[in-house]
Motif scaffolding. Structure first.
Motif, PDB file in Angstrom:
ATOM      1  N   UNK A  14       0.814  -1.218   0.000  1.00 13.48           N
ATOM      2  CA  UNK A  14       0.000   0.000   0.000  1.00 13.48           C
ATOM      3  C   UNK A  14       0.848   1.267   0.000  1.00 13.48           C
ATOM      4  N   UNK A  15       2.159   1.101  -0.256  1.00 14.31           N
ATOM      5  CA  UNK A  15       3.115   2.200  -0.278  1.00 14.31           C
ATOM      6  C   UNK A  15       3.239   2.901   1.082  1.00 14.31           C
ATOM      7  N   UNK A  16       3.023   2.127   2.163  1.00 11.40           N
ATOM      8  CA  UNK A  16       3.215   2.622   3.512  1.00 11.40           C
ATOM      9  C   UNK A  16       4.590   2.170   3.991  1.00 11.40           C
ATOM     10  N   UNK A  17       5.194   2.955   4.860  1.00 11.63           N
ATOM     11  CA  UNK A  17       6.561   2.670   5.312  1.00 11.63           C
ATOM     12  C   UNK A  17       6.567   1.712   6.500  1.00 11.63           C
ATOM     13  N   UNK A  18       7.449   0.719   6.415  1.00  9.27           N
ATOM     14  CA  UNK A  18       7.807  -0.154   7.531  1.00  9.27           C
ATOM     15  C   UNK A  18       9.265   0.181   7.844  1.00  9.27           C
ATOM     16  N   UNK A  37      -0.641   0.497  10.545  1.00 13.41           N
ATOM     17  CA  UNK A  37      -1.801  -0.309  10.926  1.00 13.41           C
ATOM     18  C   UNK A  37      -2.045  -1.351   9.836  1.00 13.41           C
ATOM     19  N   UNK A  38      -2.202  -2.613  10.267  1.00 15.50           N
ATOM     20  CA  UNK A  38      -2.418  -3.689   9.295  1.00 15.50           C
ATOM     21  C   UNK A  38      -3.150  -4.847   9.957  1.00 15.50           C
ATOM     22  N   UNK A  39      -4.052  -5.465   9.215  1.00 17.70           N
ATOM     23  CA  UNK A  39      -4.711  -6.687   9.665  1.00 17.70           C
ATOM     24  C   UNK A  39      -3.739  -7.864   9.627  1.00 17.70           C
TER      25      UNK A  39
END
Length: 157
Positions: A14-18, A37-39
């Motif tokens: 989702x192009x979110x940073x980890x 935030x992730x399921x």
């Protein structure tokens, strides 16, 4: 900055940073991941890697296009998921510097990974076959995977 510390930003689908952080000593390593935030925040452990120069990928097998891994150096290992302890354990006989060091015929590198949060789900894989809810696998190209539910900016260690 400490010289034995490394951090990098990774991006999920989702192009979110980890944020990934790593430090260690001569006997152990410590990793910390800060998730959005992730399921299902995924971890994948490659317990034994294919010896890439000796791997054949997409070889025809029984008339169908399939992934087949051939191991040329005899590397093998095992991985075990211990959800009750929030651990992944295993070993392999791959000497990381095998291309520049003498062969160590009886070498086994053991690993233990402990986590600060219970796994939501887990499984193992061997070659290209996923085995959901499996706790143990052995072979020449094998590993484990597991997931967590994460809140925004939650740290998994």
């Amino acid at each position: 900055m400490v010289e034995d510390y490394y951090a990098a930003d990774l991006w999920n689908q989702n192009n979110e940073i980890i944020k990934a952080e790593v430090t260690g000593s001569s006997r152990c390593g410590f990793m910390r991941f800060t998730f959005p935030k992730a399921e299902e925040a995924y971890f994948v452990v490659e317990a034994v890697k294919a010896d890439y120069p000796n791997v054949t990928v997409r070889e025809e097998k029984d008339g169908k296009d399939d992934f087949v891994y051939k191991q040329g150096k005899g590397f093998y290992g095992t991985v075990e998921v211990l959800p009750e302890n929030q651990e992944i354990i295993g070993y392999n006989n791959d000497v990381f510097s095998h291309t520049i060091s003498p062969e160590l015929k009886n070498f086994k590198g053991y690993f233990v990974m402990q986590f600060n949060k219970p796994f939501k789900s887990y499984g193992t894989w061997s070659d290209s076959i996923l085995n959901p809810n499996s706790k143990k696998e052995k072979g020449v190209f094998t590993g484990a995977y597991f997931t967590f539910n994460t809140n925004a900016n939650e740290i998994i260690e």
